[in-house]
Design a protein around this motif. Structure first.
Motif, PDB file in Angstrom:
ATOM      1  N   VAL A 182      32.249  31.478  34.326  1.00  0.00           N
ATOM      2  CA  VAL A 182      32.182  32.369  33.166  1.00  0.00           C
ATOM      3  C   VAL A 182      33.012  31.796  32.024  1.00  0.00           C
ATOM      4  CG1 VAL A 182      31.769  34.420  34.581  1.00  0.00           C
ATOM      5  CG2 VAL A 182      34.116  33.771  34.022  1.00  0.00           C
ATOM      6  N   ASP A 183      32.796  32.343  30.823  1.00  0.00           N
ATOM      7  CA  ASP A 183      33.515  31.847  29.656  1.00  0.00           C
ATOM      8  C   ASP A 183      34.984  32.256  29.705  1.00  0.00           C
ATOM      9  OD1 ASP A 183      33.928  34.423  27.798  1.00  0.00           O
ATOM     10  OD2 ASP A 183      31.949  34.541  28.723  1.00  0.00           O
ATOM     11  N   ALA A 184      35.780  31.675  28.810  1.00  0.00           N
ATOM     12  CA  ALA A 184      37.234  31.838  28.860  1.00  0.00           C
ATOM     13  C   ALA A 184      37.671  33.292  28.700  1.00  0.00           C
ATOM     14  CB  ALA A 184      37.892  30.971  27.782  1.00  0.00           C
ATOM     15  N   GLN A 185      37.061  34.032  27.743  1.00  0.00           N
ATOM     16  CA  GLN A 185      37.466  35.421  27.532  1.00  0.00           C
ATOM     17  C   GLN A 185      37.101  36.288  28.727  1.00  0.00           C
ATOM     18  OE1 GLN A 185      39.333  36.917  24.968  1.00  0.00           O
ATOM     19  NE2 GLN A 185      39.329  38.460  26.593  1.00  0.00           N
ATOM     20  N   THR A 186      35.886  36.080  29.258  1.00  0.00           N
ATOM     21  CA  THR A 186      35.468  36.839  30.446  1.00  0.00           C
ATOM     22  C   THR A 186      36.360  36.507  31.629  1.00  0.00           C
ATOM     23  OG1 THR A 186      33.177  36.881  29.663  1.00  0.00           O
ATOM     24  CG2 THR A 186      33.543  37.313  32.009  1.00  0.00           C
ATOM     25  N   ARG A 187      36.733  35.239  31.736  1.00  0.00           N
ATOM     26  CA  ARG A 187      37.617  34.810  32.821  1.00  0.00           C
ATOM     27  C   ARG A 187      38.952  35.555  32.748  1.00  0.00           C
ATOM     28  NH1 ARG A 187      37.766  28.924  35.040  1.00  0.00           N
ATOM     29  NH2 ARG A 187      39.260  29.128  36.741  1.00  0.00           N
ATOM     30  N   ALA A 188      39.522  35.649  31.552  1.00  0.00           N
ATOM     31  CA  ALA A 188      40.790  36.356  31.391  1.00  0.00           C
ATOM     32  C   ALA A 188      40.641  37.828  31.766  1.00  0.00           C
ATOM     33  CB  ALA A 188      41.284  36.214  29.954  1.00  0.00           C
ATOM     34  N   ASP A 189      39.536  38.441  31.355  1.00  0.00           N
ATOM     35  CA  ASP A 189      39.296  39.852  31.678  1.00  0.00           C
ATOM     36  C   ASP A 189      39.176  40.060  33.188  1.00  0.00           C
ATOM     37  OD1 ASP A 189      39.319  40.460  28.984  1.00  0.00           O
ATOM     38  OD2 ASP A 189      37.135  40.483  28.777  1.00  0.00           O
ATOM     39  N   LEU A 190      38.460  39.157  33.853  1.00  0.00           N
ATOM     40  CA  LEU A 190      38.275  39.283  35.302  1.00  0.00           C
ATOM     41  C   LEU A 190      39.574  39.006  36.056  1.00  0.00           C
ATOM     42  CD1 LEU A 190      34.772  37.602  35.722  1.00  0.00           C
ATOM     43  CD2 LEU A 190      35.322  40.027  35.999  1.00  0.00           C
ATOM     44  N   GLU A 191      40.374  38.076  35.553  1.00  0.00           N
ATOM     45  CA  GLU A 191      41.684  37.829  36.173  1.00  0.00           C
ATOM     46  C   GLU A 191      42.530  39.101  36.149  1.00  0.00           C
ATOM     47  OE1 GLU A 191      42.188  33.077  35.006  1.00  0.00           O
ATOM     48  OE2 GLU A 191      43.313  34.617  33.915  1.00  0.00           O
ATOM     49  N   ASP A 192      42.577  39.753  34.993  1.00  0.00           N
ATOM     50  CA  ASP A 192      43.364  40.982  34.880  1.00  0.00           C
ATOM     51  C   ASP A 192      42.781  42.093  35.744  1.00  0.00           C
ATOM     52  OD1 ASP A 192      45.299  39.962  33.178  1.00  0.00           O
ATOM     53  OD2 ASP A 192      44.205  40.505  31.367  1.00  0.00           O
ATOM     54  N   LEU A 193      41.450  42.166  35.814  1.00  0.00           N
ATOM     55  CA  LEU A 193      40.799  43.168  36.661  1.00  0.00           C
ATOM     56  C   LEU A 193      41.225  42.997  38.116  1.00  0.00           C
ATOM     57  CD1 LEU A 193      38.600  45.370  37.211  1.00  0.00           C
ATOM     58  CD2 LEU A 193      37.005  43.461  37.539  1.00  0.00           C
ATOM     59  N   VAL A 194      41.135  41.772  38.632  1.00  0.00           N
ATOM     60  CA  VAL A 194      41.452  41.533  40.044  1.00  0.00           C
ATOM     61  C   VAL A 194      42.936  41.768  40.309  1.00  0.00           C
ATOM     62  CG1 VAL A 194      41.580  39.739  41.823  1.00  0.00           C
ATOM     63  CG2 VAL A 194      39.505  40.019  40.471  1.00  0.00           C
ATOM     64  N   ARG A 195      43.782  41.326  39.407  1.00  0.00           N
ATOM     65  CA  ARG A 195      45.218  41.544  39.595  1.00  0.00           C
ATOM     66  C   ARG A 195      45.561  43.038  39.614  1.00  0.00           C
ATOM     67  NH1 ARG A 195      49.990  39.104  39.799  1.00  0.00           N
ATOM     68  NH2 ARG A 195      51.760  40.182  38.871  1.00  0.00           N
ATOM     69  N   ASN A 196      44.943  43.806  38.722  1.00  0.00           N
ATOM     70  CA  ASN A 196      45.197  45.252  38.701  1.00  0.00           C
ATOM     71  C   ASN A 196      44.653  45.939  39.949  1.00  0.00           C
ATOM     72  OD1 ASN A 196      46.461  45.094  36.197  1.00  0.00           O
ATOM     73  ND2 ASN A 196      44.587  45.494  35.053  1.00  0.00           N
ATOM     74  N   LEU A 197      43.451  45.532  40.385  1.00  0.00           N
ATOM     75  CA  LEU A 197      42.873  46.121  41.596  1.00  0.00           C
ATOM     76  C   LEU A 197      43.706  45.781  42.828  1.00  0.00           C
ATOM     77  CD1 LEU A 197      39.074  45.424  41.009  1.00  0.00           C
ATOM     78  CD2 LEU A 197      40.177  47.673  41.070  1.00  0.00           C
ATOM     79  N   GLN A 198      44.238  44.564  42.867  1.00  0.00           N
ATOM     80  CA  GLN A 198      45.059  44.166  44.009  1.00  0.00           C
ATOM     81  C   GLN A 198      46.245  45.097  44.176  1.00  0.00           C
ATOM     82  OE1 GLN A 198      48.219  42.078  43.649  1.00  0.00           O
ATOM     83  NE2 GLN A 198      48.520  41.934  45.864  1.00  0.00           N
ATOM     84  N   ARG A 199      46.872  45.469  43.081  1.00  0.00           N
ATOM     85  CA  ARG A 199      48.026  46.355  43.140  1.00  0.00           C
ATOM     86  C   ARG A 199      47.613  47.811  43.362  1.00  0.00           C
ATOM     87  NH1 ARG A 199      49.390  41.873  41.828  1.00  0.00           N
ATOM     88  NH2 ARG A 199      51.511  41.099  41.658  1.00  0.00           N
ATOM     89  N   GLU A 200      46.544  48.227  42.695  1.00  0.00           N
ATOM     90  CA  GLU A 200      46.078  49.606  42.827  1.00  0.00           C
ATOM     91  C   GLU A 200      45.623  49.922  44.248  1.00  0.00           C
ATOM     92  OE1 GLU A 200      42.449  52.420  41.079  1.00  0.00           O
ATOM     93  OE2 GLU A 200      43.043  50.595  40.007  1.00  0.00           O
ATOM     94  N   LEU A 201      44.952  48.974  44.888  1.00  0.00           N
ATOM     95  CA  LEU A 201      44.377  49.190  46.218  1.00  0.00           C
ATOM     96  C   LEU A 201      45.236  48.602  47.334  1.00  0.00           C
ATOM     97  CD1 LEU A 201      40.658  48.350  45.362  1.00  0.00           C
ATOM     98  CD2 LEU A 201      41.753  50.614  45.404  1.00  0.00           C
ATOM     99  N   SER A 202      46.391  48.038  46.997  1.00  0.00           N
ATOM    100  CA  SER A 202      47.295  47.422  47.983  1.00  0.00           C
ATOM    101  C   SER A 202      46.579  46.349  48.810  1.00  0.00           C
ATOM    102  CB  SER A 202      47.889  48.497  48.908  1.00  0.00           C
ATOM    103  OG  SER A 202      48.631  49.434  48.168  1.00  0.00           O
ATOM    104  N   LEU A 203      45.828  45.502  48.133  1.00  0.00           N
ATOM    105  CA  LEU A 203      45.097  44.430  48.801  1.00  0.00           C
ATOM    106  C   LEU A 203      45.979  43.203  49.003  1.00  0.00           C
ATOM    107  CD1 LEU A 203      41.787  44.524  46.738  1.00  0.00           C
ATOM    108  CD2 LEU A 203      42.058  45.307  49.091  1.00  0.00           C
ATOM    109  N   THR A 204      45.673  42.454  50.037  1.00  0.00           N
ATOM    110  CA  THR A 204      46.175  41.097  50.175  1.00  0.00           C
ATOM    111  C   THR A 204      45.077  40.181  49.660  1.00  0.00           C
ATOM    112  OG1 THR A 204      47.380  41.742  52.162  1.00  0.00           O
ATOM    113  CG2 THR A 204      47.112  39.384  51.753  1.00  0.00           C
ATOM    114  N   VAL A 205      45.412  39.285  48.726  1.00  0.00           N
ATOM    115  CA  VAL A 205      44.399  38.420  48.117  1.00  0.00           C
ATOM    116  C   VAL A 205      44.782  36.959  48.297  1.00  0.00           C
ATOM    117  CG1 VAL A 205      43.193  37.779  45.990  1.00  0.00           C
ATOM    118  CG2 VAL A 205      43.785  40.175  46.397  1.00  0.00           C
ATOM    119  N   VAL A 206      43.826  36.157  48.748  1.00  0.00           N
ATOM    120  CA  VAL A 206      43.962  34.706  48.771  1.00  0.00           C
ATOM    121  C   VAL A 206      42.833  34.154  47.911  1.00  0.00           C
ATOM    122  CG1 VAL A 206      43.969  32.609  50.159  1.00  0.00           C
ATOM    123  CG2 VAL A 206      44.995  34.706  51.063  1.00  0.00           C
ATOM    124  N   LEU A 207      43.193  33.520  46.804  1.00  0.00           N
ATOM    125  CA  LEU A 207      42.208  33.046  45.829  1.00  0.00           C
ATOM    126  C   LEU A 207      42.307  31.533  45.685  1.00  0.00           C
ATOM    127  CD1 LEU A 207      41.293  34.699  42.462  1.00  0.00           C
ATOM    128  CD2 LEU A 207      41.887  32.272  42.489  1.00  0.00           C
TER     129      LEU A 207
END
Length: 279
Positions: A182-207
């Protein structure tokens, strides 16, 4: 007590609790007798965000597929919550890099998300409710749920792929370069989405990623791979706090210093010695 020991490098405990979600012990894999990865050792604590980084072709995707149980390692072992992984296990979801191939073009967005839930025996009503909830978590409404993947942008398609993983209610989320297409702006948006979801849902993430900025921005720790066959060069703590921002965090001297260190690890196989007058 240490959280990780790898190739003689010890990293202090991360932000998770004492429960180990995932561990690799002496992991190695070979194709046709040629070693791709060797002596990979690390642990991921519950609730951590860990990025695996290395140059293109180093074996990152092979490592992730072994962690997911999609292929058997040729040596060593992997465990999730104390259970040895020999095949895909419950509670672990995987988001692939190529969303265009992982989504079914003939099925609606909603039915794409429902697919693994129905395959695991959930009723149609329960699967639909869980899938709609997951889509809302990634910012997609009921209108988007009725569309087909090919009617969405690349960023929205990857949101669908993430929603499908979340609908499965995993505790461990594995991601294989999920923002590379994806493009740079979309990439930044998705990075923030995943980081926020990881904390909200108490996920363990390996990326897994090849992007150094992404690895430093997202993670609690970075596992830097280098060499052929690949080995863990170092596991780097990322002490940037939880309140991160794409602009302000990446503008700090701390971010720049960590980025340079990780860059030197994957490019040179060892940290560069500081030049005179530099910290």
């Amino acid at each position: 007590m240490t959280a990780i020991e790898s190739e003689g490098t010890v990293a202090p405990a991360g932000n998770g609790n004492a429960m180990i979600e995932l561990a690799a012990d002496g992991l190695g894999h070979a194709y046709n007798g040629r070693d791709v990865i060797e002596r990979i050792d690390f642990e991921v604590r519950r609730g951590e965000f860990v990025c695996i980084i290395g140059p293109s072709g180093v074996g990152k995707t092979t490592l992730l597929r072994c962690l997911a149980g999609l292929q058997r390692s040729t040596r060593g072992s992997i465990s999730v919550r104390g259970n040895t992984v020999t095949e895909p296990v419950p509670g672990v979801a995987l988001v692939f890099q190529d969303y265009s191939r992982s989504l079914m073009p003939w099925a609606s967005v909603l039915h794409n998300v429902m697919l693994p839930l129905r395959a695991n025996g959930k009723s149609k009503a329960a699967a639909s409710e869980a899938s709609r909830n997951a889509l809302r978590l990634v910012g997609l409404d009921d209108t988007a749920a009725r569309l087909y993947p090919w009617q969405l942008s690349g960023g929205m398609q990857q949101r669908v792929a993430i929603a499908r993983a979340l609908a499965y209610e995993p505790t461990l989320l594995l991601m294989d370069e999920p923002f590379a297409s994806v493009d740079a702006q979309t990439r930044a948006d998705l990075e923030d989405l995943v980081r926020n979801l990881q904390r909200e849902l108490s996920l363990t993430v390996v990326l897994v990623t090849h992007d150094i900025d992404e690895s430093v921005y997202l993670s609690d720790r970075v596992i830097a791979l280098s060499g052929k066959p690949a080995r863990v060069e170092e596991i780097v703590d990322i002490p940037l706090g939880n309140d991160r921002d794409q602009i302000s965090t990446k503008s700090t001297p701390e971010f720049a210093a960590i980025r340079a260190h990780v860059h030197s690890l994957i490019r040179h196989g060892a940290p560069l010695a500081p030049t005179s007058g530099n910290a």
